[in-house]
Design an enzyme around this catalytic site. Sequence first.
Site, short mmCIF file in Angstrom:
data_model
loop_
_atom_site.label_atom_id
_atom_site.label_comp_id
_atom_site.label_asym_id
_atom_site.label_seq_id
_atom_site.Cartn_x
_atom_site.Cartn_y
_atom_site.Cartn_z
N GLU A 108 0.86 -1.18 0.00
CA GLU A 108 0.00 0.00 0.00
C GLU A 108 0.91 1.24 0.00
O GLU A 108 2.01 1.22 0.53
CB GLU A 108 -0.84 -0.04 1.27
CG GLU A 108 -1.75 1.16 1.51
CD GLU A 108 -2.36 1.13 2.92
OE1 GLU A 108 -3.48 1.63 3.07
OE2 GLU A 108 -1.72 0.59 3.85
N CYS A 141 -4.57 -3.40 3.76
CA CYS A 141 -4.14 -3.03 5.11
C CYS A 141 -5.24 -3.17 6.17
O CYS A 141 -5.55 -4.28 6.59
CB CYS A 141 -3.57 -1.61 5.09
SG CYS A 141 -2.53 -1.22 6.52
N LYS A 158 -9.65 1.26 -1.30
CA LYS A 158 -9.76 0.80 0.08
C LYS A 158 -11.09 1.22 0.72
O LYS A 158 -11.47 2.39 0.68
CB LYS A 158 -8.59 1.36 0.89
CG LYS A 158 -8.48 0.85 2.31
CD LYS A 158 -7.22 1.46 2.95
CE LYS A 158 -7.01 0.97 4.36
NZ LYS A 158 -5.80 1.61 4.95
#
Length: 322
Positions: free
Chosen positions: A91, A203, A165
Site C-alpha cells: 500500500e 491493510c 480501500k
Amino acid sequence: MQHDHATPEPTMVAVTTAPAPVATDPVALATAELEAEIAADPALAPQAPGRTTVAVVQFGPYTDKTANLAALRDHVREAAALGARVVVAPEYSMFAVMRLDDRVLAAAEPLTGEYVTGLRGLAAEFGVYLVAGVVEAPGGQEHERIYNTLVVAGPDAEFVIVYRKVHLYDAFGFRESSVILPGEITAPATFTVDGVVFGLQTCFDLRFPEGCRRVAAAGAQVLLLPAQWIPGPGKVDQWTTLLRARAIENTIYVAAADHAAPRGCGASMIVDPSGTVLAELGEAPGVAAAGIDLALVDQVRATNPSLSLRRFDIVPGAESDS
C-alpha cells in the site's frame, strides 16, 4: 531476502530432436528459439493450470515518487527472476509518510498519471501481474480528499482491475479518513492468472473478517493484501495473527506485502490455506516468493469445509459518515 524453496517447479516444455527448421520459415525459427530459451531457463515455461507463483515485495517508499518507482523496479526484477507471475507491492508504494497530510494530496495523480503509467510499464517489462498501492486523485469537484487505491497491471501493460480501500484507518491515534475517501462497496475485486483466482484487500481491511470472507465467497483462492502496517506495541503480532487467521478461516492463500521499517512493521509473508507460513521477511527490504497450488486448496477444503458449511450471508453495513 528470503523465499520459499518449496515453490512448485514450472511445467517443463520438452525440446525435441526434430530436424532444424528451414531458415526461411519465421514461425519455425521463433518456435525453436523459444524452446532453446526455455531449456536454458525453465522459469520461462508456462505453469500448469491451477499452479502459479506469487511474490511479495517489501520496501520503504517515501516522498520521492521517481525513486519509489526505481526501487520497486529492482524488486520486481528480482521477483520475476524467482519465477513469480503475480507480484504484490505495498500500500502507498507511490508515496508514503507516517501521517497523512497535505503532502499526500499534492502527490496524488489520476490513474492516467505518470506513476501508474510506470507501474504498467514494469508489468510489461518483466511479464508479470503487478499489484501496487497508489494515491489516486478522484478528479471532479473533490480536492480535499483522495483515494487509497490498488492498481493491478498485466503483462500487456493494461489495467486488470482497480480496488479502492473500503475500511479507512481511523484507529490507534490515526485518522485516514481526514485525507482519504472510502471506496464504494462494489462486487469483490478479483482477477485470474494461470487458472487461480486472486482477490484484493488493503491493510486495515484485514481487521474486518467479513470483507475478506466476501472476497473468498466470490471465488478467490488467494487474498492479496498490500499494507503499510504502522509500527507500535503488539502490532507485528496482530499482523501475523490476522494474516494466518484470514487464511485458515477462509481456506485460502494469503500474500501480504508491507513496508519495510521504519514506516512499516515489515513481516511480509505468504500463508497457505492451512495457516502455514510459506515465506516471510523481517524488517528490511526484500522479496519473498512461494508457489500456489489449487490442489492444496482442494485438500484443505475437503478436510475443513468451512466455506460450504457457513450459514450466514454477508451484506453491506451502514456507510460511514467520515
